[in-house]
Design a protein around this motif. Sequence first.
Motif, PDB file in Angstrom:
ATOM      1  N   LEU A 148     -28.426   9.254  42.094  1.00  0.00           N
ATOM      2  CA  LEU A 148     -28.590  10.201  41.000  1.00  0.00           C
ATOM      3  C   LEU A 148     -29.027   9.546  39.697  1.00  0.00           C
ATOM      4  N   LEU A 149     -28.922   8.222  39.626  1.00  0.00           N
ATOM      5  CA  LEU A 149     -29.231   7.533  38.374  1.00  0.00           C
ATOM      6  C   LEU A 149     -30.728   7.280  38.245  1.00  0.00           C
ATOM      7  N   PRO A 150     -31.280   7.438  37.046  1.00  0.00           N
ATOM      8  CA  PRO A 150     -32.719   7.179  36.852  1.00  0.00           C
ATOM      9  C   PRO A 150     -33.014   5.687  36.881  1.00  0.00           C
ATOM     10  N   GLU A 151     -34.177   5.362  37.396  1.00  0.00           N
ATOM     11  CA  GLU A 151     -34.572   3.957  37.491  1.00  0.00           C
ATOM     12  C   GLU A 151     -35.296   3.487  36.243  1.00  0.00           C
ATOM     13  N   ALA A 152     -35.911   4.393  35.508  1.00  0.00           N
ATOM     14  CA  ALA A 152     -36.684   4.021  34.316  1.00  0.00           C
ATOM     15  C   ALA A 152     -35.757   3.484  33.227  1.00  0.00           C
ATOM     16  N   PRO A 153     -36.142   2.389  32.571  1.00  0.00           N
ATOM     17  CA  PRO A 153     -35.300   1.829  31.497  1.00  0.00           C
ATOM     18  C   PRO A 153     -35.361   2.675  30.229  1.00  0.00           C
ATOM     19  N   TYR A 154     -34.287   2.623  29.456  1.00  0.00           N
ATOM     20  CA  TYR A 154     -34.210   3.341  28.198  1.00  0.00           C
ATOM     21  C   TYR A 154     -33.869   2.357  27.078  1.00  0.00           C
ATOM     22  N   PHE A 157     -36.209  -3.426  23.393  1.00  0.00           N
ATOM     23  CA  PHE A 157     -36.084  -4.742  24.030  1.00  0.00           C
ATOM     24  C   PHE A 157     -36.131  -4.641  25.557  1.00  0.00           C
ATOM     25  N   GLY A 158     -37.031  -3.835  26.061  1.00  0.00           N
ATOM     26  CA  GLY A 158     -37.144  -3.684  27.504  1.00  0.00           C
ATOM     27  C   GLY A 158     -36.252  -2.621  28.079  1.00  0.00           C
ATOM     28  N   GLY A 159     -35.329  -2.107  27.271  1.00  0.00           N
ATOM     29  CA  GLY A 159     -34.477  -1.010  27.700  1.00  0.00           C
ATOM     30  C   GLY A 159     -33.419  -1.408  28.705  1.00  0.00           C
ATOM     31  N   VAL A 160     -32.653  -0.416  29.119  1.00  0.00           N
ATOM     32  CA  VAL A 160     -31.577  -0.599  30.088  1.00  0.00           C
ATOM     33  C   VAL A 160     -31.793   0.374  31.234  1.00  0.00           C
TER      34      VAL A 160
END
Length: 435
Positions: free
Chosen positions: A178-184, A187-190
């Motif tokens: 269920l968790l998104p793979e795209a970073p948020y 600094f490159g995001g999480v």
Amino acid sequence: MIGIVDSLPEMGVTEFEPFYRLAVAAAIGLTVGVERHWREREAASGQRTAGIRTFALIGMLGGAAGLIEAALPAGGPPGLVVASIFLAFAGIFAFYKWREEQAESDFSVTTVVAAMLTYLFGVLAVVGDLRLAAAGAVGLTAILASREPLHRFIEQLSWIELRSAIILLAMSFVILPLLPEAPYGPFGGVSLRSVWSLAILLAAISYVGYVAVRLFGAGRGELAAGAAGGLVSSTAVTLDNARRVAAGGDADRLAAGAAAAGCVSYLRSAVLAVGLAPALAGFLLPPLLLGALVMASAALWLVRGRLASAHELGRLDNPFELAGVLKVVLFLTAIGFAVRAASSVFGSAGIVSVSALAGIGDVDAAIVTVAKLPNLDTGIAALAIALTVAVNTIAKAVYALVVGRGRFGRLFGGVSTITLLVATAAFLLARAVAG
């Protein structure tokens, strides 16, 4: 069996391939049949439902069904022959197994399921992937042969361990998808999925080790308790042992337990670092393995053959309490973000500083984060991880001196100092050799 299957393509067999596939189907049945026959080897002739011959025939039956299916003209219902023979075979076999159970008051359905799987693997060997069919047969036989160890495992499994397993499964198969793979973020995001995956990895390593030590007698003696606790948190073990010494516990035995936890922590750090970044092995394996050796030797010297009475693992916090899992996830997120931010703003020096500071409380998060950073210089990554472990070693020694005081603080502080000196020398030598 798998090795034989792997060699078939090299033989250039085309015309005789159906014969080889049918032979593999029979071999699958033989493999499973050996275990089933051995299990009932003391039964008189005619008193067992299925043995080595019957299972070999079951494998061939699946192979023959696959050959017939493949020979039928295209256009008909797919899988009709395989499914029809399977239903007829399963019904007949289950009937005979039921007759045996009535006579012997044995209500196990394992042999029926094994026979059904053998048939299906035989079909797969003829019309599908030979390697997958052979691997499935080996896995099936291994599960069947592990009945006693698996039963003992379930008998000794406590509720808190079962609950932790359920939480781990939920983390892996319910929450993770269920968790998104795209970073948020900057600094490159999480990436929430990436962080959660790493938390699952650490939880799985700790859970397997925790259960294994419980099964082999952990909780008896300070050494066993310390080693088991080191799988969860060597820092927590050190603090807890220091508090017990302050309450009147034996300083030598409790220092030995803390040293055992430190040994396991060094070994765990080596597995994590080298497993995630094999290029770091030359830099980190010498200091971490030598550090673990020093800690282990000190622990054995401190007890000198007089192990403590039972020290149950139940007093340790279970690593899979939901609150603990959430803390691990948050800590991983914070450390990962801080290291990436420091890398962007300050360069390599920032990574080293932040990783070292993380060692005050934990080493896993910093090790995993640094090892997974892309395009990071190997020498800088090794230095960051080495400093993380060194700071964690110093921090635990300080905790022992402040909380445990007296003899416990001196003993564990001395062990930590020697370990740090040996590991530092090994790391500097490894860096000099590398380059």
